[in-house]
Scaffold this motif. Structure first.
Motif, PDB file in Angstrom:
ATOM      1  N   LEU A 250     -22.360   3.063  10.248  1.00 18.43           N
ATOM      2  CA  LEU A 250     -21.682   3.932  11.866  1.00 18.43           C
ATOM      3  C   LEU A 250     -22.422   1.754  12.660  1.00 18.43           C
ATOM      4  O   LEU A 250     -21.853   1.945  13.565  1.00 18.43           O
ATOM      5  CB  LEU A 250     -23.027   5.419  12.636  1.00 18.43           C
ATOM      6  CG  LEU A 250     -22.073   5.982  12.251  1.00 18.43           C
ATOM      7  CD1 LEU A 250     -23.093   6.796  12.420  1.00 18.43           C
ATOM      8  CD2 LEU A 250     -20.519   6.315  12.273  1.00 18.43           C
ATOM      9  N   GLU A 251     -23.373   2.030  13.017  1.00 19.99           N
ATOM     10  CA  GLU A 251     -24.083   0.739  13.151  1.00 19.99           C
ATOM     11  C   GLU A 251     -23.690  -0.254  12.906  1.00 19.99           C
ATOM     12  O   GLU A 251     -22.973  -1.532  13.199  1.00 19.99           O
ATOM     13  CB  GLU A 251     -25.217   0.110  12.791  1.00 19.99           C
ATOM     14  CG  GLU A 251     -26.578   1.461  13.447  1.00 19.99           C
ATOM     15  CD  GLU A 251     -27.967   0.724  13.439  1.00 19.99           C
ATOM     16  OE1 GLU A 251     -27.563  -0.185  12.336  1.00 19.99           O
ATOM     17  OE2 GLU A 251     -28.877   1.649  13.672  1.00 19.99           O
ATOM     18  N   LEU A 252     -22.933  -0.447  11.702  1.00 20.19           N
ATOM     19  CA  LEU A 252     -21.881  -1.970  10.971  1.00 20.19           C
ATOM     20  C   LEU A 252     -20.468  -1.650  11.245  1.00 20.19           C
ATOM     21  O   LEU A 252     -19.657  -2.453  11.603  1.00 20.19           O
ATOM     22  CB  LEU A 252     -21.971  -2.266   9.657  1.00 20.19           C
ATOM     23  CG  LEU A 252     -23.366  -1.965   9.027  1.00 20.19           C
ATOM     24  CD1 LEU A 252     -23.076  -2.231   7.245  1.00 20.19           C
ATOM     25  CD2 LEU A 252     -23.264  -4.035   8.749  1.00 20.19           C
TER      26      LEU A 252
ATOM     27  N   GLN B 196     -19.473  -0.094  14.199  1.00 16.25           N
ATOM     28  CA  GLN B 196     -19.857  -0.362  15.310  1.00 16.25           C
ATOM     29  C   GLN B 196     -19.843  -1.888  15.857  1.00 16.25           C
ATOM     30  O   GLN B 196     -19.296  -3.198  16.759  1.00 16.25           O
ATOM     31  CB  GLN B 196     -20.548   0.339  16.821  1.00 16.25           C
ATOM     32  CG  GLN B 196     -21.063   0.528  18.097  1.00 16.25           C
ATOM     33  CD  GLN B 196     -20.081   0.705  18.994  1.00 16.25           C
ATOM     34  OE1 GLN B 196     -19.577   1.241  18.090  1.00 16.25           O
ATOM     35  NE2 GLN B 196     -19.841  -0.184  20.132  1.00 16.25           N
ATOM     36  N   ARG B 197     -20.468  -2.159  14.971  1.00 21.42           N
ATOM     37  CA  ARG B 197     -20.717  -3.547  15.246  1.00 21.42           C
ATOM     38  C   ARG B 197     -19.154  -4.802  14.785  1.00 21.42           C
ATOM     39  O   ARG B 197     -18.259  -5.754  15.503  1.00 21.42           O
ATOM     40  CB  ARG B 197     -21.631  -4.840  13.972  1.00 21.42           C
ATOM     41  CG  ARG B 197     -21.681  -6.180  13.846  1.00 21.42           C
ATOM     42  CD  ARG B 197     -21.980  -6.190  15.182  1.00 21.42           C
ATOM     43  NE  ARG B 197     -22.864  -7.871  14.991  1.00 21.42           N
ATOM     44  CZ  ARG B 197     -22.674  -9.147  16.515  1.00 21.42           C
ATOM     45  NH1 ARG B 197     -23.042  -8.325  17.448  1.00 21.42           N
ATOM     46  NH2 ARG B 197     -22.590  -9.938  15.815  1.00 21.42           N
TER      47      ARG B 197
ATOM     48  N   GLY C 260     -26.420   6.081   8.756  1.00 21.77           N
ATOM     49  CA  GLY C 260     -26.826   5.526  10.188  1.00 21.77           C
ATOM     50  C   GLY C 260     -25.988   4.124   9.827  1.00 21.77           C
ATOM     51  O   GLY C 260     -25.579   3.395  11.395  1.00 21.77           O
ATOM     52  N   ARG C 261     -26.248   3.531   9.044  1.00 26.48           N
ATOM     53  CA  ARG C 261     -26.631   1.993   8.980  1.00 26.48           C
ATOM     54  C   ARG C 261     -24.965   1.746   8.941  1.00 26.48           C
ATOM     55  O   ARG C 261     -24.489   0.762   9.399  1.00 26.48           O
ATOM     56  CB  ARG C 261     -26.855   1.479   7.477  1.00 26.48           C
ATOM     57  CG  ARG C 261     -26.382   0.472   6.940  1.00 26.48           C
ATOM     58  CD  ARG C 261     -27.335  -1.180   8.262  1.00 26.48           C
ATOM     59  NE  ARG C 261     -26.966  -2.493   7.871  1.00 26.48           N
ATOM     60  CZ  ARG C 261     -27.202  -2.971   9.138  1.00 26.48           C
ATOM     61  NH1 ARG C 261     -27.222  -3.104  10.161  1.00 26.48           N
ATOM     62  NH2 ARG C 261     -26.839  -4.566   8.949  1.00 26.48           N
TER      63      ARG C 261
ATOM     64  N   THR D 145     -30.431   7.624   6.111  1.00 26.73           N
ATOM     65  CA  THR D 145     -30.300   5.918   6.524  1.00 26.73           C
ATOM     66  C   THR D 145     -29.281   5.399   6.617  1.00 26.73           C
ATOM     67  O   THR D 145     -28.522   4.661   6.947  1.00 26.73           O
ATOM     68  CB  THR D 145     -31.679   5.278   5.633  1.00 26.73           C
ATOM     69  OG1 THR D 145     -32.700   6.600   6.357  1.00 26.73           O
ATOM     70  CG2 THR D 145     -31.783   3.950   6.894  1.00 26.73           C
TER      71      THR D 145
ATOM     72  N   GLU E 173     -17.312  -4.882  18.091  1.00 30.15           N
ATOM     73  CA  GLU E 173     -17.137  -5.260  19.031  1.00 30.15           C
ATOM     74  C   GLU E 173     -17.211  -7.482  18.347  1.00 30.15           C
ATOM     75  O   GLU E 173     -16.982  -8.100  19.670  1.00 30.15           O
ATOM     76  CB  GLU E 173     -19.382  -5.353  19.001  1.00 30.15           C
ATOM     77  CG  GLU E 173     -19.790  -3.874  19.253  1.00 30.15           C
ATOM     78  CD  GLU E 173     -21.339  -4.072  19.934  1.00 30.15           C
ATOM     79  OE1 GLU E 173     -21.474  -5.561  19.365  1.00 30.15           O
ATOM     80  OE2 GLU E 173     -21.603  -3.495  20.167  1.00 30.15           O
TER      81      GLU E 173
END
Length: 494
Positions: A289-291, A293-294, A286-287, A283, A297
């Motif tokens: 990787l999301e951060l 990517q954010r 995964g968090r 978890t 952006e």
């Protein structure tokens, strides 16, 4: 006599009834004589309206472009016009036009000559005295009264002849208009014509001097070129200020990226090999990787030091710290790899430094362009002072000529109005004489005669009784002798 009872008073009046009646008749006769002996006086009157017109409007002096203004109130205007109506000049004009023999025949008999002028006063003292007396009588007979809460003025004249009275009022209205033209009329028309011609000549001379200067120094499009150079310098100056602001912002960004890069590690632990994978570890990864990517952006939309980017990076650090803790607890082998955040930050730093170098180069180029334009402006401005002085002189002459020309046209219009006697005076009620005399009031004289006659008769009877030494009543006898009256007998004549 000390008894003033009603009986005593009636007795006294009856006793002296002849004197009472004589006094009453004498007073009434005098009143009737005065009422019928006095010369009847007729009155003629008229009403005029006084408006706020060109006579009471302030106009600027020559060369002043200030529009006409009104600085007086309606009441002041009306009072001023009343003073003009009651002036001696108008009275003398009316006497001269109507004729002294027609107005005051008795004065005309004393001075048969015409009304003398001021320079003839010493040579003809008799006529001067007659004129002074005629003016005094005229001013006493002529009256002017303003109507309340309006701009209407009523005037009138009393004379023994109603036709003469009417003619006097009509003459006074005409002379009043002439007087207004004399006092407020346009007096400087010839002066304005001369000044306008002089201003036209001065303007022609100024234009010729300016044209000769341009021809001598070949300055035809000077102002257009100066305007173009100033516009270019303004645009470059705006670009320079923008470059300086951009440079300052880029320097702050470079500093921020440098500080950020110093805090990051080139390598980072990617995962730990254990016999059994932890769900919390999956978890957290995964968090992370999301951060990341954010973060990519946000960097595409915001600057490096913006609050959203800083907040995401703080979350990335916390997640990485949490992953390190989980891997340490797992006891497995950690796999180390390249830190993507470090690489991205390093790339952004290189781009920011390149952008800063380009901004600084653009700033140097802008400064060089401004210096070139300033040199060109200084070269063109060597004759700027003389050219501006000549242009300002020409503009001043043109403004003066335009103002004088406008004032001259106004003066010609006002002069035409003065010749036609078009003033701000309107006749509301034309002159008209009364059919009946206003003086004397015979009814009033008769009533006053009767009242004064009754008072005089009673007073005469009481005064006669007071001065008499006779005892006419029993009460008087008792008061004087101090003895009671036993009986009173009426007096009977044989």
């Amino acid at each position: 006599m000390s008894d003033f009872s009603l009986r005593a008073i009636l007795t006294i009046l009856f006793r002296y009834r002849v004197r009472v009646v004589a006094a009453f008749l004498l007073v009434v006769a005098i009143a009737l004589f005065a009422a019928f002996a006095m010369t009847p006086m007729y009155e003629a009157s008229a009403s005029v309206t006084i408006r706020i017109g060109r006579e009471t409007v302030y106009r600027p002096e020559v060369g002043n472009a200030t529009p006409p203004q009104i600085f007086v109130e309606q009441e002041q205007i009306i009072n001023t016009q009343i003073q003009l109506l009651q002036s001696r000049d108008l009275a003398e004009r009316a006497i001269a036009e109507i004729g002294l023999a027609r107005l005051y025949p008795d004065l005309a008999d004393e001075a048969p000559e015409p009304v003398p002028a001021a320079e003839d006063a010493v040579a003809n003292p008799a006529a001067t005295r007659a004129t002074e007396q005629a003016v005094r009588q005229f001013q006493q007979a002529f009256w002017v009264v303003p109507a309340r809460r309006s701009n209407v003025v009523q005037m009138g004249f009393e004379h023994r002849d109603p036709v003469v009275a009417r003619d006097v009022v009509a003459t006074m209205i005409d002379n009043f208009k002439d007087k207004i033209v004399e006092v407020y009329g346009e007096q400087n028309l010839d002066f304005l014509v001369q000044q306008t011609q002089t201003a036209r000549q001065e303007l022609d001379e100024a234009e010729q001097t300016l044209a000769a200067f341009r021809e001598e120094f070949r300055i035809y499009d000077y102002q257009a070129e100066i305007d173009l150079l100033l516009k270019q310098r303004m645009d470059i100056d705006s670009n320079l200020k923008a470059s300086e602001a951009n440079a300052a912002e880029t320097e702050r960004r470079v500093q921020s990226l440098s500080d950020r890069l110093a805090k990051l590690s080139p390598n980072v632990s990617q995962y730990t090999e254990t016999e059994q994978r932890s769900p919390a570890l999956d978890t957290a990864q995964g968090r992370l990787l999301e951060l990341r990517q954010r973060e990519r952006e946000l960097l595409a939309r915001f600057q490096e030091a913006s609050p959203p980017v800083s907040e995401v990076r703080q979350q990335i650090q916390e997640t990485e710290s949490f992953l390190g803790t989980l891997r340490a607890q797992g006891g497995g082998r950690s796999r180390v790899g390249q830190n993507d955040t470090y690489v991205r930050t390093q790339q952004l730093l290189i781009e920011a430094e390149a952008q800063l170098a380009a901004v600084r180069a653009a700033r140097v180029e802008n400064l060089a362009q401004i210096e070139t334009i300033n040199q060109r402006i200084n070269a063109l401005s060597q004759r700027d002072g003389e050219l501006k002085a000549l242009s300002l002189q020409r503009d001043a002459k043109e403004a003066s000529f335009t103002s004088l020309q406008t004032r001259l046209e106004e003066a010609r219009t006002l002069s035409a109005l003065d010749r036609e006697k078009i003033v701000s005076i309107g006749v509301v009620t034309p002159p008209a004489a009364s059919d009946r005399p206003v003086r004397p009031n015979r009814t009033l004289y008769l009533m006053l005669g009767l009242i004064v006659g009754v008072i005089s008769g009673i007073g005469t009877g009481l005064l006669s009784g007071y001065l008499s030494q006779r005892l006419t009543t029993p009460e008087q006898a008792e008061a004087v002798l101090g003895l009671p009256v036993l009986a009173s007998l009426p007096l009977q004549k044989a």
